[in-house]
Design an enzyme around this catalytic site. Structure first.
Site, short mmCIF file in Angstrom:
data_model
loop_
_atom_site.label_atom_id
_atom_site.label_comp_id
_atom_site.label_asym_id
_atom_site.label_seq_id
_atom_site.Cartn_x
_atom_site.Cartn_y
_atom_site.Cartn_z
N SER A 124 0.84 -1.21 0.00
CA SER A 124 0.00 0.00 0.00
C SER A 124 0.87 1.25 0.00
CB SER A 124 -0.89 -0.01 1.26
OG SER A 124 -1.45 1.26 1.47
N TYR A 149 -1.95 -0.68 10.78
CA TYR A 149 -2.24 -1.36 9.52
C TYR A 149 -1.09 -1.12 8.54
CZ TYR A 149 -3.60 -1.43 4.67
OH TYR A 149 -3.58 -1.62 3.31
N LYS A 153 2.18 -3.50 6.67
CA LYS A 153 2.61 -3.54 5.25
C LYS A 153 4.12 -3.27 5.16
CE LYS A 153 -1.49 -4.17 3.37
NZ LYS A 153 -1.85 -5.40 2.68
C1 WQD Z 1 -9.53 9.64 0.84
C2 WQD Z 1 -9.76 11.14 1.02
C3 WQD Z 1 -10.14 11.76 3.29
C4 WQD Z 1 -13.98 9.64 3.64
C5 WQD Z 1 -7.04 4.58 2.93
C6 WQD Z 1 -5.96 3.82 3.62
C7 WQD Z 1 -5.01 3.26 2.59
C8 WQD Z 1 -5.77 2.46 1.55
C9 WQD Z 1 -6.86 3.31 0.92
C10 WQD Z 1 -5.63 0.16 2.15
C11 WQD Z 1 -9.04 11.70 2.24
C12 WQD Z 1 -11.37 12.03 2.44
C13 WQD Z 1 -12.78 10.14 3.15
C14 WQD Z 1 -15.02 10.54 4.01
C15 WQD Z 1 -13.63 12.38 3.35
N1 WQD Z 1 -6.32 1.31 2.13
N2 WQD Z 1 -12.63 11.48 3.00
N3 WQD Z 1 -14.80 11.88 3.83
O1 WQD Z 1 -7.33 7.49 3.83
O2 WQD Z 1 -6.45 8.03 1.48
O3 WQD Z 1 -6.47 5.67 2.28
O4 WQD Z 1 -7.71 3.76 2.00
O5 WQD Z 1 -4.56 -0.06 1.66
O6 WQD Z 1 -4.11 2.42 3.29
O7 WQD Z 1 -5.23 4.73 4.41
O8 WQD Z 1 -8.62 6.78 1.75
O9 WQD Z 1 -10.96 6.99 1.04
O10 WQD Z 1 -10.42 7.06 3.53
O11 WQD Z 1 -9.81 9.01 2.09
O12 WQD Z 1 -13.46 13.60 3.23
O13 WQD Z 1 -16.13 10.13 4.46
O14 WQD Z 1 -11.14 11.37 1.22
O15 WQD Z 1 -9.92 12.80 4.23
O16 WQD Z 1 -8.60 13.02 1.93
P1 WQD Z 1 -7.19 7.12 2.39
P2 WQD Z 1 -10.04 7.41 2.14
#
Ligand code: WQD
Length: 336
Positions: A124, A149, A153
């Site tokens: 990741s 998590y 990785k």
């Molecule tokens: C994306 C953007 C949030 C939800 C995570 C894990 C990573 C991988 C992918 C496994 C950010 C914003 C999100 C919401 C929002 N998983 N957001 N409102 O955190 O980049 O990555 O998932 O491998 O390891 O860390 O993904 O989709 O949670 O967030 O504003 O309800 O959307 O702040 O900027 P993230 P995400």
């Protein structure tokens, strides 16, 4: 070629199984169904006409897992199985280390005992920690991740580096995914999280079908063009294709290889909301909330290495992913 896919009924795993079958690989899935459903096998069969061999086995259960290796012969393994919720890992670090490291060490011991020489590991972008610069390159330092998590990785990448250093016949590909989104174009498979979605896209699609009232945007004061978080969103079907391309690379006995799998493009939360509305015609109401602890401002990939060495490039854009994700959600309002 016969491939073992651990976690093969999951979001990325099942899409990859479809691509493997379409590329004439024989597939054996091992999954404990802790975060997926056996009904995914029916969907895979409907899409491909092939029902992969399936074992409901926990990779942490060494004896049960060994039983699969005794029954089946593999030329390669794609290892998706593992716990993957960032927030949950902060609350339950021991379970995350025990599960993700235990399952992987069992797998590597069994690969050694049964002479399986190639593994593709689902890593990741989280391993880069808080990026010093973007876009991220594969030789950028792997720092300590911002959560347990991500740490699992980082540790599994180290385990595979050491394993390849000790065994010149072992081939391991570390695939660092950025943000997988989208769904199979048929709408039969897609992201189907339990409970309240942590990730952006499934939350947006649940708002779009009226299951959630509005999107909460976690912060708009980041040093980014519109203040909201920037990520590299890659269509899950592109990601699946990347795994098939990687298997072909491992046949050349490259030893340890590392690739970013992303699009090379950063998209902000607000840009994603606008793209979704444009792609689907559905309005997504939102509020601006406080930043989410652990979030980074921007995180996106340089993917030149995968293009050069794997001949792989993402083909779909965020509009395709929004349409496919929405189509899946509409057809599966309560998941699979
Ligand atoms: C994306 C953007 C949030 C939800 C995570 C894990 C990573 C991988 C992918 C496994 C950010 C914003 C999100 C919401 C929002 N998983 N957001 N409102 O955190 O980049 O990555 O998932 O491998 O390891 O860390 O993904 O989709 O949670 O967030 O504003 O309800 O959307 O702040 O900027 P993230 P995400």
């Amino acid at each position: 070629m016969r491939v073992l896919v651990t976690g093969g009924t999951g979001f990325i795993g099942s899409e990859t199984v479809i691509k493997l079958i379409e590329n004439k690989y024989e597939v054996v899935i091992v999954d404990n169904l802790s975060n997926s459903k056996e009904a995914v096998l029916d969907r895979i069969e409907t899409i491909t006409g092939v029902r992969p061999t399936f074992y409901k086995v926990d990779c942490c259960d060494y004896e049960a897992f060994r039983g699969v290796f005794e029954k089946e012969k593999f030329e390669a393994v794609i290892h998706f199985a593992g716990l993957k919720a960032v927030g949950e890992s902060v609350v339950k670090p021991i379970e995350y280390y025990a599960n993700n490291l235990g399952s992987t060490s069992n797998l590597l011991l069994l690969m050694k005992e049964f002479g399986v020489k190639s593994i593709v590991f689902s890593s990741s972008a989280t391993v880069y920690g808080i990026p010093k610069r973007v876009p991220l390159f594969e030789d950028d330092p792997v720092l300590s991740a911002t959560n347990p998590y991500g740490e699992t990785k980082v540790m599994i990448e180290r385990i595979l580096e050491d394993a390849c250093a000790a065994d010149k016949n072992l081939n391991a590909a570390l695939l660092r995914y950025f943000n997988p989104i989208g769904a199979h174009p048929s709408g039969l498979l897609g992201e189907d999280p339990n409970g309240i979605p942590n990730n952006l896209m499934p939350y947006i699609t649940q708002v779009a079908i009226g299951k959630r009232d509005h999107l909460r945007i976690w912060g708009n004061t980041y040093p980014t063009p519109d203040g909201t978080g920037v990520r590299d969103y890659i269509h899950v079907v592109d990601l699946a294709e990347g795994h098939v391309a990687t298997l072909k690379k491992l046949v050349t006995n490259p030893g340890l290889v590392v690739y970013n799998l992303g699009t090379g493009k950063g998209t902000s939360v607000l840009e994603m909301v606008n793209a979704f509305e444009k792609a689907t015609g559905v309005k997504i109401p939102y509020t601006i909330e406080e930043p989410r602890p652990g979030d980074v401002a921007a995180n996106y990939a340089n993917c030149d290495k995968a293009a050069k060495e794997l001949g792989w490039k993402a083909k779909y854009d965020i509009f395709d992913a929004c349409r496919d994700a929405y189509n899946f959600q509409q057809k599966n309002p309560n998941g699979i």
